[in-house]
Design a protein around this motif. Structure first.
Motif, PDB file in Angstrom:
ATOM      1  N   VAL A 275      55.427  36.887   2.823  1.00 23.33           N
ATOM      2  CA  VAL A 275      54.537  35.807   3.259  1.00 23.33           C
ATOM      3  C   VAL A 275      53.679  35.319   2.100  1.00 23.33           C
ATOM      4  CG1 VAL A 275      52.583  35.263   4.752  1.00 23.33           C
ATOM      5  CG2 VAL A 275      54.526  36.490   5.669  1.00 23.33           C
ATOM      6  N   ALA A 276      53.159  36.228   1.292  1.00 23.49           N
ATOM      7  CA  ALA A 276      52.313  35.827   0.165  1.00 23.49           C
ATOM      8  C   ALA A 276      53.111  35.039  -0.871  1.00 23.49           C
ATOM      9  CB  ALA A 276      51.679  37.046  -0.480  1.00 23.49           C
ATOM     10  N   SER A 277      54.316  35.477  -1.170  1.00 23.51           N
ATOM     11  CA  SER A 277      55.112  34.745  -2.151  1.00 23.51           C
ATOM     12  C   SER A 277      55.538  33.383  -1.612  1.00 23.51           C
ATOM     13  CB  SER A 277      56.332  35.559  -2.570  1.00 23.51           C
ATOM     14  OG  SER A 277      57.162  35.797  -1.453  1.00 23.51           O
ATOM     15  N   PHE A 278      55.884  33.305  -0.346  1.00 23.34           N
ATOM     16  CA  PHE A 278      56.269  32.025   0.243  1.00 23.34           C
ATOM     17  C   PHE A 278      55.082  31.067   0.284  1.00 23.34           C
ATOM     18  CE2 PHE A 278      57.206  29.206   3.845  1.00 23.34           C
ATOM     19  CZ  PHE A 278      58.422  28.714   3.428  1.00 23.34           C
TER      20      PHE A 278
ATOM     21  N   LEU B  36      52.081  26.487  -1.748  1.00 26.16           N
ATOM     22  CA  LEU B  36      50.698  26.047  -1.927  1.00 26.16           C
ATOM     23  C   LEU B  36      50.396  25.541  -3.330  1.00 26.16           C
ATOM     24  CD1 LEU B  36      48.032  25.805  -0.432  1.00 26.16           C
ATOM     25  CD2 LEU B  36      47.491  28.106  -1.161  1.00 26.16           C
ATOM     26  N   ILE B  37      50.924  26.168  -4.352  1.00 26.97           N
ATOM     27  CA  ILE B  37      50.586  25.778  -5.726  1.00 26.97           C
ATOM     28  C   ILE B  37      51.066  24.359  -6.052  1.00 26.97           C
ATOM     29  CG2 ILE B  37      51.022  26.318  -8.167  1.00 26.97           C
ATOM     30  CD1 ILE B  37      50.931  29.288  -7.318  1.00 26.97           C
ATOM     31  N   PRO B  38      52.337  24.008  -5.831  1.00 21.48           N
ATOM     32  CA  PRO B  38      52.734  22.623  -6.136  1.00 21.48           C
ATOM     33  C   PRO B  38      52.123  21.589  -5.196  1.00 21.48           C
ATOM     34  CG  PRO B  38      54.666  23.980  -5.684  1.00 21.48           C
ATOM     35  CD  PRO B  38      53.480  24.824  -5.482  1.00 21.48           C
TER      36      PRO B  38
ATOM     37  N   TYR C  41      44.796  40.343  -1.213  1.00 20.28           N
ATOM     38  CA  TYR C  41      43.901  41.492  -1.067  1.00 20.28           C
ATOM     39  C   TYR C  41      44.508  42.530  -0.124  1.00 20.28           C
ATOM     40  CZ  TYR C  41      39.907  44.317   0.252  1.00 20.28           C
ATOM     41  OH  TYR C  41      39.090  45.370   0.508  1.00 20.28           O
ATOM     42  N   LYS C  42      45.106  42.056   0.969  1.00 19.09           N
ATOM     43  CA  LYS C  42      45.751  42.954   1.928  1.00 19.09           C
ATOM     44  C   LYS C  42      46.893  43.719   1.255  1.00 19.09           C
ATOM     45  CE  LYS C  42      47.060  44.413   6.049  1.00 19.09           C
ATOM     46  NZ  LYS C  42      46.391  45.495   6.702  1.00 19.09           N
ATOM     47  N   ILE C  43      47.660  43.048   0.417  1.00 18.98           N
ATOM     48  CA  ILE C  43      48.760  43.702  -0.288  1.00 18.98           C
ATOM     49  C   ILE C  43      48.229  44.746  -1.260  1.00 18.98           C
ATOM     50  CG2 ILE C  43      50.562  43.293  -2.011  1.00 18.98           C
ATOM     51  CD1 ILE C  43      51.118  40.647  -0.598  1.00 18.98           C
ATOM     52  N   SER C  44      47.117  44.422  -1.931  1.00 13.53           N
ATOM     53  CA  SER C  44      46.599  45.362  -2.925  1.00 13.53           C
ATOM     54  C   SER C  44      45.996  46.609  -2.288  1.00 13.53           C
ATOM     55  CB  SER C  44      45.555  44.679  -3.805  1.00 13.53           C
ATOM     56  OG  SER C  44      44.398  44.383  -3.049  1.00 13.53           O
TER      57      SER C  44
ATOM     58  N   LEU D 112      45.725  32.810   1.186  1.00 13.67           N
ATOM     59  CA  LEU D 112      46.533  33.422   0.128  1.00 13.67           C
ATOM     60  C   LEU D 112      45.763  34.550  -0.555  1.00 13.67           C
ATOM     61  CD1 LEU D 112      49.146  33.395  -1.536  1.00 13.67           C
ATOM     62  CD2 LEU D 112      48.004  31.811  -3.092  1.00 13.67           C
ATOM     63  N   VAL D 113      44.494  34.320  -0.859  1.00 11.92           N
ATOM     64  CA  VAL D 113      43.678  35.372  -1.487  1.00 11.92           C
ATOM     65  C   VAL D 113      43.526  36.550  -0.538  1.00 11.92           C
ATOM     66  CG1 VAL D 113      41.346  35.908  -2.306  1.00 11.92           C
ATOM     67  CG2 VAL D 113      42.480  33.821  -3.051  1.00 11.92           C
TER      68      VAL D 113
END
Length: 133
Positions: free
Chosen positions: A19-22, A27-29, A93-96, A88-89
């Motif tokens: 989900v974070a990578s998707f 989101l970035i572009p 944070y959840k992943i870390s 996204l942040v």
């Protein structure tokens, strides 16, 4: 035929990575391309060539009146981008903070090497290992 060994993610931790990578991939572009840009009102070169006669002023007012929701649209876009970046942040944070349920591969533990610096020093600083020139 040998049986295949599959490892399934029972805790669901790889879902957060997906989900974070998707979300970052989208989101970035989209933030780069669709972030609302304000018109530069203080440009001296444009004011020099700008006409202030009555018909031109009426035309400018008519063009601004044709887009009454433009300011609201820009604010809604900015708000939605800020919320998406916050998500996204939060996801990163959840992943870390996830607990890893797998054992990380450590080659020094497999080789049973306790003091890497001692072995490296003895190998590299030994005079017999220096090639003759």
């Amino acid at each position: 035929m040998a049986g295949a060994k599959f490892q399934y993610d029972e805790s669901g931790s790889t879902f957060y990575y997906f989900v974070a990578s998707f979300l970052a991939l989208i989101l970035i572009p989209s933030t780069y391309w669709w972030w609302p840009r304000e018109e530069q009102k203080g440009d001296a070169a444009n004011k020099k060539h700008e006409c202030y006669c009555h018909p031109c002023n009426v035309k400018k007012l008519r063009l601004r009146a044709a887009q009454p929701w433009l300011k609201l649209k820009h604010r809604a876009l900015k708000f939605s981008f800020i919320v998406a970046w916050f998500l996204l942040v939060l996801m990163i944070y959840k992943i870390s903070t996830l607990e890893r349920d797998y054992v990380e591969y450590d080659p020094f533990e497999v080789l049973q090497i306790d003091r890497v610096w001692f072995i490296m020093r003895s190998v590299f600083y030994c005079k017999s290992n220096i090639p003759p020139y």
